[in-house]
Design an enzyme around this catalytic site. Structure first.
Site, PDB file in Angstrom:
ATOM      1  N   LYS A 237      97.146  37.695  37.799  1.00  0.00           N
ATOM      2  CA  LYS A 237      96.409  36.500  38.221  1.00  0.00           C
ATOM      3  C   LYS A 237      97.281  35.602  39.097  1.00  0.00           C
ATOM      4  O   LYS A 237      98.512  35.658  39.038  1.00  0.00           O
ATOM      5  CB  LYS A 237      95.996  35.692  36.981  1.00  0.00           C
ATOM      6  N   ARG A 311      86.420  43.215  28.577  1.00  0.00           N
ATOM      7  CA  ARG A 311      85.337  44.177  28.388  1.00  0.00           C
ATOM      8  C   ARG A 311      85.859  45.490  27.798  1.00  0.00           C
ATOM      9  O   ARG A 311      85.131  46.188  27.095  1.00  0.00           O
ATOM     10  CB  ARG A 311      84.610  44.409  29.720  1.00  0.00           C
TER      11      ARG A 311
HETATM   12  N1  BES Z   1      89.604  35.893  31.005  1.00  0.00           N
HETATM   13  C1  BES Z   1      89.121  36.208  32.304  1.00  0.00           C
HETATM   14  C2  BES Z   1      87.847  35.487  32.649  1.00  0.00           C
HETATM   15  C3  BES Z   1      87.911  34.004  32.831  1.00  0.00           C
HETATM   16  C4  BES Z   1      88.599  33.451  33.897  1.00  0.00           C
HETATM   17  C5  BES Z   1      87.190  33.192  31.995  1.00  0.00           C
HETATM   18  C6  BES Z   1      88.595  32.094  34.076  1.00  0.00           C
HETATM   19  C7  BES Z   1      87.195  31.833  32.168  1.00  0.00           C
HETATM   20  C8  BES Z   1      87.906  31.287  33.213  1.00  0.00           C
HETATM   21  C9  BES Z   1      88.854  37.691  32.419  1.00  0.00           C
HETATM   22  O1  BES Z   1      89.652  38.537  31.682  1.00  0.00           O
HETATM   23  C10 BES Z   1      89.040  38.043  33.859  1.00  0.00           C
HETATM   24  O2  BES Z   1      90.146  37.973  34.289  1.00  0.00           O
HETATM   25  N2  BES Z   1      87.963  38.396  34.534  1.00  0.00           N
HETATM   26  C11 BES Z   1      88.016  38.722  35.910  1.00  0.00           C
HETATM   27  C12 BES Z   1      87.255  39.989  36.124  1.00  0.00           C
HETATM   28  C13 BES Z   1      87.494  40.635  37.467  1.00  0.00           C
HETATM   29  C14 BES Z   1      88.904  41.197  37.540  1.00  0.00           C
HETATM   30  C15 BES Z   1      86.477  41.738  37.661  1.00  0.00           C
HETATM   31  C16 BES Z   1      87.361  37.565  36.659  1.00  0.00           C
HETATM   32  O3  BES Z   1      86.418  36.963  36.153  1.00  0.00           O
HETATM   33  O4  BES Z   1      87.829  37.261  37.750  1.00  0.00           O
HETATM   34 MN    MN Z   2      91.438  39.092  32.699  1.00  0.00          MN
END
Ligand code: BES
Ligand code: MN
Ligand code: ZN
Length: 457
Positions: A237, A311
């Protein structure tokens, strides 16, 4: 527990008088002229958030007037524990039992502070229990919400997979539940390969927490995403994206919170809580983009992005949950940023193919001032999760509909006949509102408890 309430009512409490905007004129006419004049002079309109302290002839605090706007009784006292001077107060309102219960709950939720690392300013402030309020309900709901908020607010250094498992075991002990935990490489032997894969990059071993409670009644199973910290894994991230990721176990906290209310209320159900607890970290042992992993269910999954980890761990937990054909299966997860883009921080997304279940959840959400919004498990997008080498990819290449893709991925691991609902929520108040201080928050708990009590209680 709850020290925001006085142990017993006694004379001398300062009355708190809510006034709704629409009733202002009528209510002012009935007040002693001195108080009515004071409120008029202060510009009190009954709008939400207004608090007007009124003195007696000696200049001492006689009454507290609070604007109710046109809001639910739930939040009318929510700001007061922070805003009132030390003292003992009593609600003075023509409220029925239900409204008294809600007002008391709002007071309790507004009294929360996260005190793990800093002592709160010691202000002794307490409300006499409103006479008709359902004390037991307020206490078990507030206790659950406090637990959720404490777990989510706690930084990842102090709340890893082991500490999350310990919190589940403490809750189990309190209610006489059984709580098993599968740790580290034992996850492979016990066939939780996705939980293992996501968690193996961290020095803190992944876990599968499995709590059961209740001897008879319909089976209710709650599943929660327990990512104690989400760095994104190797598809790392950005710093802005990573900052809040201590709260990525919010789903797990919600599953435990709802379980806490159900067990405290002794609902006649057989409850199971499954929490895959991991830390999604970067190391020489991390899982990689384009790794292919066989899931618990047998479907092989190609890793399109290691940041779509929630997921993956939920897939194994849902496959296990689905095996005992529960009468209700709910999963909670801080699953996608896309759900927040669609609905913002305050509105959890609800996914289910069972229309009766969706309608019941939405109805209870509205009745409990605990809103959610339904999004579709849109079949037309399913092929976006196809992989060239495995049964499924964990992401779609499309930049659109990210919350729907995540939900469609989960759906592959649950039978169509299982009444399953997936909740993609933020678990965080981006700003303070009455009863809902900025920081960790429990969302949908009141709605789902009301649904479960209504269906199975
Ligand atoms: N934990 C995050 C989702 C999230 C991010 C929730 C910010 C609340 C606030 C999750 O694990 C994630 O990183 N999701 C990605 C998915 C993508 C890589 C397909 C996302 O939402 O960007
Ligand atoms: Mn994630
Ligand atoms: Zn995550």
């Amino acid at each position: 527990m709850l020290d925001c309430f006085a142990p017993k009512p006694a004379p001398g409490a300062v009355p708190i008088v809510p006034i709704a905007k629409a009733d202002l004129k009528k209510r002012l006419d009935k007040l002693p002229p001195r108080q009515a004049a004071w409120l008029r002079a202060a510009g009190f309109t009954g709008a939400t958030g207004q608090v007007q302290l009124a003195p007696d002839e000696k200049g001492e605090l006689e009454k507290v007037f609070v604007g109710q706007g046109d809001d639910d009784a739930l939040w009318v006292l929510g700001d007061l524990p922070q805003r009132l001077p030390a003292g003992r107060y009593a609600l003075e309102a023509p409220y029925d039992k239900k409204q008294q219960t809600r007002a008391a709950l709002g007071w309790a939720l507004g009294s929360y502070a996260f005190t793990r690392y800093r002592k709160p300013e010691k202000k002794k402030i307490a409300l006499d229990w409103p006479r008709k309020a359902d004390r037991a309900h307020v206490e078990r709901m507030a206790e659950a919400v406090y637990m959720v908020r404490d777990l989510v607010n706690t930084p990842a250094a102090d709340l890893g997979p082991a500490e999350l498992a310990a919190a589940a075991q403490a809750l189990a002990l309190k209610h006489g539940a059984t709580c098993g935990v599968i740790v580290g490489d034992a996850l492979l032997k016990r066939n939780y390969p996705l939980v293992h894969a996501v968690g193996k990059g961290s020095v803190r071993a992944p876990r599968l927490i499995d709590m059961t409670w209740g001897a008879r009644g319909p089976r209710i199973t709650l599943v929660g995403k327990g990512v104690c910290f989400d760095s994104g894994g190797l598809d790392l991230k950005t710093s802005a994206g990573m900052k809040m990721m201590k709260k990525d176990m919010g789903g797990a906290a919600h599953a435990l919170g709802l379980a806490s209310v159900i067990m405290a209320a002794k609902l006649p159900v057989r409850l199971r809580v499954l929490v895959p607890a991991v830390e999604n970290m970067v190391s020489g042992k991390s899982y990689r983009p384009l790794d292919v992993i066989a899931s618990r269910k047998g479907l092989t999954v190609e890793i399109g992005n290691t940041d779509a980890e929630g997921r993956l761990i939920l897939a194994d937990a849902l496959a296990e949950a689905d095996r005992d054909k529960p009468a209700l299966l709910i999963d909670f997860a801080t699953l996608t940023g896309a759900a927040r883009v669609a609905l913002g921080p305050d509105l959890p997304a609800l996914f289910t193919d069972h229309d009766d279940l969706a309608n019941d959840i939405l109805r209870h959400g509205a009745a409990e001032a605990d809103p959610l919004w339904r999004l579709p498990l849109w079949r037309g997008y399913r092929q976006g999760l196809d992989s060239k080498v495995a049964d499924l990819n964990n992401i779609s290449e499309s930049g659109f509909a990210g919350a729907i893709y995540a939900a469609l991925f989960l759906k592959e691991f649950v039978s169509d006949s299982t009444p399953w609902a997936h909740l993609d929520l933020f678990a965080w108040n981006a700003r303070s509102r009455p009863g809902r201080p900025e920081g960790a928050e429990a969302m949908t708990l009141r709605a789902l408890y009301a649904l479960i009590e209504d269906r199975f209680g």
